[in-house]
Design a protein around this motif. Structure first.
Motif, short mmCIF file in Angstrom:
data_model
loop_
_atom_site.label_atom_id
_atom_site.label_comp_id
_atom_site.label_asym_id
_atom_site.label_seq_id
_atom_site.Cartn_x
_atom_site.Cartn_y
_atom_site.Cartn_z
N ILE A 7 -5.24 2.81 -7.06
CA ILE A 7 -3.83 3.14 -6.97
C ILE A 7 -3.52 3.34 -5.49
O ILE A 7 -4.24 4.06 -4.79
N PHE A 8 -2.46 2.70 -5.00
CA PHE A 8 -2.12 2.85 -3.59
C PHE A 8 -0.63 2.62 -3.37
O PHE A 8 0.04 1.99 -4.18
N TYR A 9 -0.14 3.13 -2.26
CA TYR A 9 1.27 3.04 -1.88
C TYR A 9 1.39 2.18 -0.64
O TYR A 9 0.71 2.44 0.37
N THR A 10 2.24 1.17 -0.71
CA THR A 10 2.36 0.23 0.41
C THR A 10 3.71 -0.48 0.28
O THR A 10 4.64 0.04 -0.34
N LEU A 11 3.81 -1.66 0.85
CA LEU A 11 4.96 -2.53 0.64
C LEU A 11 4.54 -3.70 -0.23
O LEU A 11 3.43 -4.20 -0.11
N GLN A 12 5.45 -4.12 -1.11
CA GLN A 12 5.18 -5.34 -1.87
C GLN A 12 5.10 -6.49 -0.86
O GLN A 12 6.02 -6.69 -0.06
N GLY A 13 4.00 -7.21 -0.88
CA GLY A 13 3.77 -8.24 0.13
C GLY A 13 4.15 -9.63 -0.30
O GLY A 13 4.17 -10.54 0.54
N GLU A 14 4.47 -9.83 -1.58
CA GLU A 14 4.66 -11.19 -2.09
C GLU A 14 5.90 -11.27 -2.98
O GLU A 14 6.33 -10.27 -3.56
N GLY A 15 6.42 -12.48 -3.11
CA GLY A 15 7.45 -12.76 -4.10
C GLY A 15 8.82 -12.19 -3.80
O GLY A 15 9.15 -11.86 -2.66
N ARG A 16 9.62 -12.07 -4.85
CA ARG A 16 11.03 -11.68 -4.74
C ARG A 16 11.21 -10.31 -4.11
O ARG A 16 12.20 -10.06 -3.43
N HIS A 17 10.32 -9.39 -4.35
CA HIS A 17 10.46 -8.02 -3.86
C HIS A 17 9.70 -7.76 -2.56
O HIS A 17 9.43 -6.60 -2.23
#
Length: 196
Positions: A7-17
């Protein structure tokens, strides 16, 4: 109990988001074996739904959780989705589509893998918000567009581990999108900026 790889907190790196702050819950295990997979399937911690909620509650303000794997559809159920919603999260999932999903998931990203694995079952999804195809330069992704009408269509160059080949695939992917402009380029931006 759910088998949680990390489990980790980051930025979505791929796709629409792409670029959106997100809590990732990565589940261990998959029914396919793709050659480029970066998940250690042997490692997991058994967790209850309440334990997952407790673990991600420190990032509740972002309001966005991504269930990924491995293949999360092997474990994700209605009870977990309900608890995530009760905790105030918008729930997204990244799936190979080979198993049915709880109907209350907010955003479904289908990433088909039949070009990389043998004996892949037909898609079992009732709803698809986004199609994210790993582009290998060998298979025409257009057939997936017809299976997911009205979905956001993404092509993502395959990360082969070879910088020269990766650059070639990215160039081919760009050319393909120019010729098929209903597709959008998805880059693994988390790898480009070196975040989890």
């Amino acid at each position: 109990m759910y088998r949680v790889n990390e489990i980790f907190y980051t930025l979505q790196g791929e796709g629409r988001h792409t670029g959106r702050a997100a809590v990732f819950v990565r589940f261990s295990g998959c029914n396919l074996r793709c050659p480029f997979c970066d998940t250690d399937f042997s490692h997991y911690q058994p967790m209850t739904a309440d334990e997952i909620i407790e673990a991600i509650s420190q990032w509740r303000s972002c309001g966005f959780v991504v269930l990924t794997g491995g293949e999360p559809s092997l474990q994700v159920d209605d009870a977990l989705i309900e608890k995530l919603h009760q905790a105030g999260f918008y729930v997204a999932i990244e799936t190979n589509g080979t198993h049915t999903l709880p109907v209350s998931i907010d955003w479904i990203t289908w990433s088909p893998k039949d070009q990389f694995a043998d004996h892949v079952p037909a898609p079992q999804l009732n709803k698809i918000n986004e199609v994210k195809v790993v582009f290998d330069g060998l298979h025409d992704p257009e057939r997936y567009a017809s299976e997911a009408k009205d979905a956001y269509l993404c092509l993502q160059p395959c990360d082969t581990g070879d910088n020269t080949r990766n650059q070639q695939l990215t160039e081919q992917c760009v050319t393909y999108i120019q010729q098929h402009p209903h597709w959008h380029l998805s880059l693994q931006t988390h790898k480009l900026i070196n975040i989890p």
